[in-house]
Design a protein around this motif. Structure first.
Motif, mmCIF file in Angstrom:
data_model
loop_
_atom_site.group_PDB
_atom_site.id
_atom_site.type_symbol
_atom_site.label_atom_id
_atom_site.label_comp_id
_atom_site.label_asym_id
_atom_site.label_seq_id
_atom_site.Cartn_x
_atom_site.Cartn_y
_atom_site.Cartn_z
ATOM 1 N N LYS A 19 4.770 2.274 16.464
ATOM 2 C CA LYS A 19 3.856 3.231 15.827
ATOM 3 C C LYS A 19 2.466 2.614 15.759
ATOM 4 N N PRO A 20 1.417 3.459 15.784
ATOM 5 C CA PRO A 20 0.057 2.920 15.783
ATOM 6 C C PRO A 20 -0.214 2.096 14.533
ATOM 7 N N LEU A 21 -1.059 1.100 14.686
ATOM 8 C CA LEU A 21 -1.305 0.170 13.588
ATOM 9 C C LEU A 21 -1.688 0.881 12.299
ATOM 10 N N PHE A 22 -2.554 1.882 12.360
ATOM 11 C CA PHE A 22 -3.013 2.545 11.131
ATOM 12 C C PHE A 22 -1.864 3.163 10.352
ATOM 13 N N ARG A 23 -0.789 3.520 11.050
ATOM 14 C CA ARG A 23 0.333 4.202 10.417
ATOM 15 C C ARG A 23 1.086 3.262 9.470
ATOM 16 N N TRP A 24 1.053 1.946 9.748
ATOM 17 C CA TRP A 24 1.768 0.991 8.893
ATOM 18 C C TRP A 24 1.213 1.021 7.475
ATOM 19 N N ILE A 25 -0.085 0.834 7.321
ATOM 20 C CA ILE A 25 -0.647 0.792 5.977
ATOM 21 C C ILE A 25 -0.670 2.185 5.351
ATOM 22 N N LEU A 26 -0.853 3.217 6.157
ATOM 23 C CA LEU A 26 -0.850 4.577 5.607
ATOM 24 C C LEU A 26 0.512 4.911 5.022
ATOM 25 N N ASP A 27 1.575 4.599 5.739
ATOM 26 C CA ASP A 27 2.919 4.872 5.223
ATOM 27 C C ASP A 27 3.178 4.096 3.937
ATOM 28 N N THR A 28 2.667 2.872 3.871
ATOM 29 C CA THR A 28 2.832 2.063 2.666
ATOM 30 C C THR A 28 2.112 2.698 1.482
ATOM 31 N N LEU A 29 0.869 3.107 1.678
ATOM 32 C CA LEU A 29 0.103 3.719 0.598
ATOM 33 C C LEU A 29 0.752 5.012 0.110
ATOM 34 N N LEU A 30 1.253 5.811 1.041
ATOM 35 C CA LEU A 30 1.877 7.078 0.661
ATOM 36 C C LEU A 30 3.204 6.875 -0.061
ATOM 37 N N ALA A 31 3.787 5.681 0.087
ATOM 38 C CA ALA A 31 5.044 5.375 -0.601
ATOM 39 C C ALA A 31 4.819 4.956 -2.054
ATOM 40 N N VAL A 32 3.564 4.752 -2.441
ATOM 41 C CA VAL A 32 3.236 4.360 -3.814
ATOM 42 C C VAL A 32 2.865 5.614 -4.598
ATOM 43 N N GLU A 33 3.765 6.036 -5.480
ATOM 44 C CA GLU A 33 3.570 7.287 -6.200
ATOM 45 C C GLU A 33 2.322 7.268 -7.081
ATOM 46 N N GLU A 34 1.923 6.074 -7.514
ATOM 47 C CA GLU A 34 0.753 5.971 -8.391
ATOM 48 C C GLU A 34 -0.555 6.315 -7.672
ATOM 49 N N THR A 97 -5.879 -3.118 9.136
ATOM 50 C CA THR A 97 -5.449 -4.392 9.727
ATOM 51 C C THR A 97 -4.534 -5.204 8.825
ATOM 52 N N ASN A 98 -4.006 -4.580 7.769
ATOM 53 C CA ASN A 98 -3.067 -5.257 6.861
ATOM 54 C C ASN A 98 -1.695 -4.581 6.935
ATOM 55 N N PRO A 99 -1.012 -4.642 8.067
ATOM 56 C CA PRO A 99 0.202 -3.842 8.247
ATOM 57 C C PRO A 99 1.393 -4.279 7.408
ATOM 58 N N LEU A 100 1.398 -5.510 6.904
ATOM 59 C CA LEU A 100 2.579 -6.013 6.205
ATOM 60 C C LEU A 100 2.478 -5.924 4.686
ATOM 61 N N LEU A 101 1.362 -5.438 4.185
ATOM 62 C CA LEU A 101 1.225 -5.209 2.748
ATOM 63 C C LEU A 101 2.314 -4.246 2.288
ATOM 64 N N THR A 102 2.986 -4.560 1.174
ATOM 65 C CA THR A 102 4.128 -3.763 0.731
ATOM 66 C C THR A 102 3.787 -2.906 -0.486
ATOM 67 N N ASP A 203 -3.975 -13.229 15.782
ATOM 68 C CA ASP A 203 -3.537 -12.549 14.556
ATOM 69 C C ASP A 203 -2.584 -11.407 14.894
ATOM 70 N N TRP A 204 -2.901 -10.672 15.968
ATOM 71 C CA TRP A 204 -2.042 -9.556 16.370
ATOM 72 C C TRP A 204 -0.645 -10.064 16.723
ATOM 73 N N ASP A 205 -0.588 -11.112 17.507
ATOM 74 C CA ASP A 205 0.710 -11.657 17.922
ATOM 75 C C ASP A 205 1.522 -12.128 16.716
ATOM 76 N N LEU A 206 0.835 -12.764 15.769
ATOM 77 C CA LEU A 206 1.529 -13.238 14.567
ATOM 78 C C LEU A 206 2.034 -12.068 13.737
ATOM 79 N N ALA A 207 1.194 -11.042 13.539
ATOM 80 C CA ALA A 207 1.616 -9.874 12.768
ATOM 81 C C ALA A 207 2.790 -9.172 13.442
ATOM 82 N N ALA A 208 2.762 -9.080 14.766
ATOM 83 C CA ALA A 208 3.857 -8.436 15.491
ATOM 84 C C ALA A 208 5.153 -9.215 15.305
ATOM 85 N N ALA A 209 5.058 -10.544 15.334
ATOM 86 C CA ALA A 209 6.250 -11.366 15.144
ATOM 87 C C ALA A 209 6.803 -11.212 13.727
#
Length: 221
Positions: A19-34, A97-102, A203-209
């Motif tokens: 999935k495109p990079l932007f979708r990672w952080i967007l999905d995370t933000l939308l998962a936070v009900e607050e 660019t912060n795809p792993l933020l939970t 950084d991209w390679d590390l984030a992908a791993a």
């Protein structure tokens, strides 16, 4: 969210594990009900549409002003433009660019910020990496330790690196500094495995791993 990137071309829309990079952080933000609304400030509305993203009741897309486009424009100027257009009690800022933020870290940071504000001890918050290692200047002179008295690195005074993952602030705190970090900021320490920030191809390679490791762990649970 810029259409173009200097060091990793098109990174905001480049696929990361399907999935495109932007979708990672967007999905995370939308998962936070607050979080009531996610505001995307961009010069790439057409690229978002090509990737299936349009406005919803929780997603607002703001077209970046021409004078705020470019690689050298301060993010604080872009934030000022957003604050002028978007009314809120609390603003939370992150990057594509912060795809792993939970969601868990976002909720924890929000709680810390709200507690600090309620006690009058804080007006803003930003995330950091805790670092305890030996630093040197370019001339090899020590910065934070005595080479003649080597102690364990875990006993060194900790330093904190701003990791650009998360900022929380209010309209009032922003007005005092014209910046996302106010006069009384809190530091929110993050797990380094989660604090990936993609600026370079390495950084991209590390984030992908790291993302692959996380997905494999979740699949096994």
């Amino acid at each position: 969210m810029k259409a173009n990137s200097q060091r990793v071309k098109g990174k905001n829309f480049r696929p990361l594990h399907g999935k495109p990079l932007f979708r990672w952080i967007l999905d995370t933000l939308l998962a936070v009900e607050e979080i009531d609304e996610v505001v995307i400030n961009t010069d790439a509305r057409h690229i978002l549409a090509e990737n299936g993203l349009v406005e919803t009741d929780r997603v607002r897309i703001r077209d970046r002003q021409p004078e705020l486009c470019g690689d050298t424009v301060s993010m604080n100027l872009i934030l000022a433009d957003d604050l002028a257009a978007v009314e809120a009690d609390t603003y939370l800022m992150t990057h594509t660019t912060n795809p792993l933020l939970t969601p868990q870290t976002i909720r924890s940071a929000l709680t810390q910020y709200q507690d600090g504000v309620a006690k009058g001890e804080a007006d803003s918050l930003f995330t950091v990496n805790k670092i305890q290692t030996r630093f040197y200047r370019g001339d090899a002179s020590p910065v934070n330790h005595d080479p003649d008295n080597l102690i364990q690195t875990q006993d060194l005074e900790p330093w904190y690196e701003e990791n650009s993952n998360l900022y929380i602030f209010s309209r009032d705190s922003f007005a005092k500094t014209n910046a996302r970090i106010g006069k009384q900021p809190l530091l929110h320490e993050m797990d380094k495995m989660e604090a990936s920030d993609i600026d370079t191809p390495e950084d991209w390679d590390l984030a992908a791993a790291l993302a692959g490791m996380r997905m494999a762990k979740e699949a096994a649970e």
